[in-house]
Scaffold this motif. Structure first.
Motif, PDB file in Angstrom:
ATOM      1  N   TYR A  35      33.215  24.931  65.151  1.00 14.87           N
ATOM      2  CA  TYR A  35      32.473  25.627  64.103  1.00 14.87           C
ATOM      3  C   TYR A  35      32.023  27.032  64.528  1.00 14.87           C
ATOM      4  O   TYR A  35      32.379  28.017  63.884  1.00 14.87           O
ATOM      5  CB  TYR A  35      31.272  24.783  63.668  1.00 14.87           C
ATOM      6  CG  TYR A  35      31.675  23.406  63.198  1.00 14.87           C
ATOM      7  CD1 TYR A  35      32.349  23.223  61.998  1.00 14.87           C
ATOM      8  CD2 TYR A  35      31.411  22.279  63.980  1.00 14.87           C
ATOM      9  CE1 TYR A  35      32.739  21.963  61.576  1.00 14.87           C
ATOM     10  CE2 TYR A  35      31.795  21.012  63.565  1.00 14.87           C
ATOM     11  CZ  TYR A  35      32.463  20.860  62.360  1.00 14.87           C
ATOM     12  OH  TYR A  35      32.853  19.612  61.962  1.00 14.87           O
ATOM     13  N   SER A 116      32.521  19.717  52.987  1.00 17.72           N
ATOM     14  CA  SER A 116      31.320  20.560  53.048  1.00 17.72           C
ATOM     15  C   SER A 116      30.370  20.367  51.876  1.00 17.72           C
ATOM     16  O   SER A 116      29.302  20.983  51.838  1.00 17.72           O
ATOM     17  CB  SER A 116      31.737  22.035  53.107  1.00 17.72           C
ATOM     18  OG  SER A 116      32.510  22.382  51.960  1.00 17.72           O
ATOM     19  N   ARG A 119      26.760  19.372  52.686  1.00 13.94           N
ATOM     20  CA  ARG A 119      26.129  20.464  53.422  1.00 13.94           C
ATOM     21  C   ARG A 119      25.703  21.575  52.461  1.00 13.94           C
ATOM     22  O   ARG A 119      24.657  22.200  52.643  1.00 13.94           O
ATOM     23  CB  ARG A 119      27.102  20.994  54.476  1.00 13.94           C
ATOM     24  CG  ARG A 119      26.490  21.959  55.466  1.00 13.94           C
ATOM     25  CD  ARG A 119      27.444  22.234  56.607  1.00 13.94           C
ATOM     26  NE  ARG A 119      28.711  22.787  56.145  1.00 13.94           N
ATOM     27  CZ  ARG A 119      29.741  23.027  56.937  1.00 13.94           C
ATOM     28  NH1 ARG A 119      29.670  22.716  58.220  1.00 13.94           N
ATOM     29  NH2 ARG A 119      30.852  23.545  56.459  1.00 13.94           N
ATOM     30  N   SER A 120      26.501  21.804  51.422  1.00 12.58           N
ATOM     31  CA  SER A 120      26.150  22.817  50.424  1.00 12.58           C
ATOM     32  C   SER A 120      24.912  22.407  49.635  1.00 12.58           C
ATOM     33  O   SER A 120      24.048  23.237  49.333  1.00 12.58           O
ATOM     34  CB  SER A 120      27.329  23.051  49.473  1.00 12.58           C
ATOM     35  OG  SER A 120      28.440  23.573  50.172  1.00 12.58           O
ATOM     36  N   HIS A 122      22.519  20.601  50.765  1.00 13.26           N
ATOM     37  CA  HIS A 122      21.412  20.812  51.699  1.00 13.26           C
ATOM     38  C   HIS A 122      21.031  22.288  51.751  1.00 13.26           C
ATOM     39  O   HIS A 122      19.841  22.642  51.701  1.00 13.26           O
ATOM     40  CB  HIS A 122      21.817  20.329  53.092  1.00 13.26           C
ATOM     41  CG  HIS A 122      20.767  20.548  54.139  1.00 13.26           C
ATOM     42  ND1 HIS A 122      19.960  19.533  54.602  1.00 13.26           N
ATOM     43  CD2 HIS A 122      20.380  21.669  54.815  1.00 13.26           C
ATOM     44  CE1 HIS A 122      19.128  20.014  55.509  1.00 13.26           C
ATOM     45  NE2 HIS A 122      19.370  21.307  55.663  1.00 13.26           N
ATOM     46  N   ARG A 123      22.026  23.148  51.849  1.00 12.72           N
ATOM     47  CA  ARG A 123      21.772  24.586  51.956  1.00 12.72           C
ATOM     48  C   ARG A 123      21.104  25.132  50.697  1.00 12.72           C
ATOM     49  O   ARG A 123      20.265  26.038  50.777  1.00 12.72           O
ATOM     50  CB  ARG A 123      23.085  25.325  52.231  1.00 12.72           C
ATOM     51  CG  ARG A 123      23.531  25.219  53.680  1.00 12.72           C
ATOM     52  CD  ARG A 123      24.978  25.651  53.889  1.00 12.72           C
ATOM     53  NE  ARG A 123      25.303  26.921  53.276  1.00 12.72           N
ATOM     54  CZ  ARG A 123      24.970  28.119  53.775  1.00 12.72           C
ATOM     55  NH1 ARG A 123      24.290  28.183  54.908  1.00 12.72           N
ATOM     56  NH2 ARG A 123      25.319  29.228  53.159  1.00 12.72           N
ATOM     57  N   TYR A 163      28.192  16.117  57.522  1.00 10.33           N
ATOM     58  CA  TYR A 163      26.776  16.446  57.327  1.00 10.33           C
ATOM     59  C   TYR A 163      25.965  16.086  58.569  1.00 10.33           C
ATOM     60  O   TYR A 163      25.149  16.876  59.049  1.00 10.33           O
ATOM     61  CB  TYR A 163      26.232  15.709  56.102  1.00 10.33           C
ATOM     62  CG  TYR A 163      24.782  16.011  55.806  1.00 10.33           C
ATOM     63  CD1 TYR A 163      24.419  17.204  55.179  1.00 10.33           C
ATOM     64  CD2 TYR A 163      23.773  15.126  56.162  1.00 10.33           C
ATOM     65  CE1 TYR A 163      23.089  17.497  54.915  1.00 10.33           C
ATOM     66  CE2 TYR A 163      22.442  15.409  55.901  1.00 10.33           C
ATOM     67  CZ  TYR A 163      22.106  16.591  55.277  1.00 10.33           C
ATOM     68  OH  TYR A 163      20.786  16.887  55.027  1.00 10.33           O
ATOM     69  N   THR A 166      26.928  18.397  61.625  1.00 10.27           N
ATOM     70  CA  THR A 166      26.531  19.805  61.562  1.00 10.27           C
ATOM     71  C   THR A 166      25.039  19.979  61.270  1.00 10.27           C
ATOM     72  O   THR A 166      24.288  20.456  62.113  1.00 10.27           O
ATOM     73  CB  THR A 166      27.365  20.548  60.504  1.00 10.27           C
ATOM     74  OG1 THR A 166      27.256  19.867  59.239  1.00 10.27           O
ATOM     75  CG2 THR A 166      28.828  20.606  60.915  1.00 10.27           C
ATOM     76  N   MET A 167      24.588  19.575  60.111  1.00 13.46           N
ATOM     77  CA  MET A 167      23.200  19.817  59.727  1.00 13.46           C
ATOM     78  C   MET A 167      22.221  19.014  60.580  1.00 13.46           C
ATOM     79  O   MET A 167      21.130  19.488  60.899  1.00 13.46           O
ATOM     80  CB  MET A 167      22.984  19.473  58.249  1.00 13.46           C
ATOM     81  CG  MET A 167      23.877  20.245  57.290  1.00 13.46           C
ATOM     82  SD  MET A 167      23.900  22.043  57.561  1.00 13.46           S
ATOM     83  CE  MET A 167      22.191  22.477  57.273  1.00 13.46           C
ATOM     84  N   HIS A 174      17.724  17.616  58.296  1.00 13.90           N
ATOM     85  CA  HIS A 174      18.330  16.711  57.331  1.00 13.90           C
ATOM     86  C   HIS A 174      17.400  16.564  56.138  1.00 13.90           C
ATOM     87  O   HIS A 174      16.187  16.728  56.253  1.00 13.90           O
ATOM     88  CB  HIS A 174      18.646  15.348  57.949  1.00 13.90           C
ATOM     89  CG  HIS A 174      17.456  14.450  58.089  1.00 13.90           C
ATOM     90  ND1 HIS A 174      16.532  14.602  59.094  1.00 13.90           N
ATOM     91  CD2 HIS A 174      17.035  13.399  57.331  1.00 13.90           C
ATOM     92  CE1 HIS A 174      15.598  13.677  58.971  1.00 13.90           C
ATOM     93  NE2 HIS A 174      15.870  12.939  57.907  1.00 13.90           N
TER      94      HIS A 174
END
Length: 211
Positions: A35, A116, A119-120, A122-123, A163, A166-167, A174
């Motif tokens: 990454y 992803s 993760r999106s 979450h972002r 997820y 990475t996060m 989280h």
């Protein structure tokens, strides 16, 4: 600014950039392959992505992002600022004080069903909390609809694994709401828990001598 994301065209540029940061006193905090590489320089967190943009223009790179608020950037050439670009969707998101996703990201999700997606989500919540903005409820709902109606069970499992990798594992963050909503019937594939080395089995008639 939470962190600074840097993109390069190829491996050679990445190596040169890493060396330049180290020469200025930067500290490599983590090599999070495949990454990014994470540095700290004068208190600033800098992440150099492992993705190679090759011949892509700045606007092409920005259109690979998910959150519209992040679709702004600058291009440097030979140590000088060569270009700055802010997408229209980024401006619209700022004016509305709302966290939205790029149209190009929805196209990408529909065609590729990448891991992803969670993760999106979450972002989106993270950016809204940082800036005091609202999350675009239509975009959030649309992502969940795609996740449950268009993703296969295997694709959902892969999204959950990414997820957590990475996060959670990398960034130490989280969202319990996302984890709960996305993990219905989710069973992670357990990692091997057995011996690291094979057991030496003696030929028949002989006894294994204890070490």
């Amino acid at each position: 600014m939470h962190d600074l994301d840097l993109w390069v065209r190829d491996r050679k540029q990445r190596a040169n950039l890493c060396q330049a940061l180290l020469d200025r006193g930067a500290v490599l905090l983590q090599d999070f392959h495949p990454y990014c590489l994470k540095f700290r320089l004068e208190g600033q967190i800098i992440e150099i992505t492992y993705h190679n943009v090759k011949d892509g223009a700045l606007v092409d790179v920005l259109n690979t992002f998910d959150v519209a608020l992040c679709a702004m950037g600058a291009r440097f050439q030979r140590g000088r600022l060569a270009e700055v670009h802010v997408t229209d969707e980024c401006w619209q998101s700022i004016r509305a004080k709302e966290v939205r996703l790029l149209d190009s990201y929805f196209c990408f999700i529909g065609l590729e069903r990448p891991a992803s997606l969670l993760r999106s989500l979450h972002r989106m919540g993270q950016k809204a909390a940082e800036l005091g903005y609202q999350v675009n409820s239509d975009h959030e709902h649309r992502l969940w609809e795609i996740y449950w109606k268009e993703y296969t069970e295997e694709e959902r499992r892969t999204a959950m694994d990414l997820y957590f990798d990475t996060m959670v594992a990398y960034k130490g963050q989280h969202d319990e709401r996302i984890v709960h909503r996305a993990s219905v019937s989710y069973v992670p594939i357990p990692k091997a828990q057995g011996d690291a080395m094979p057991l030496p089995i003696a030929p028949r008639g002989l006894r294994v001598q204890p070490a």
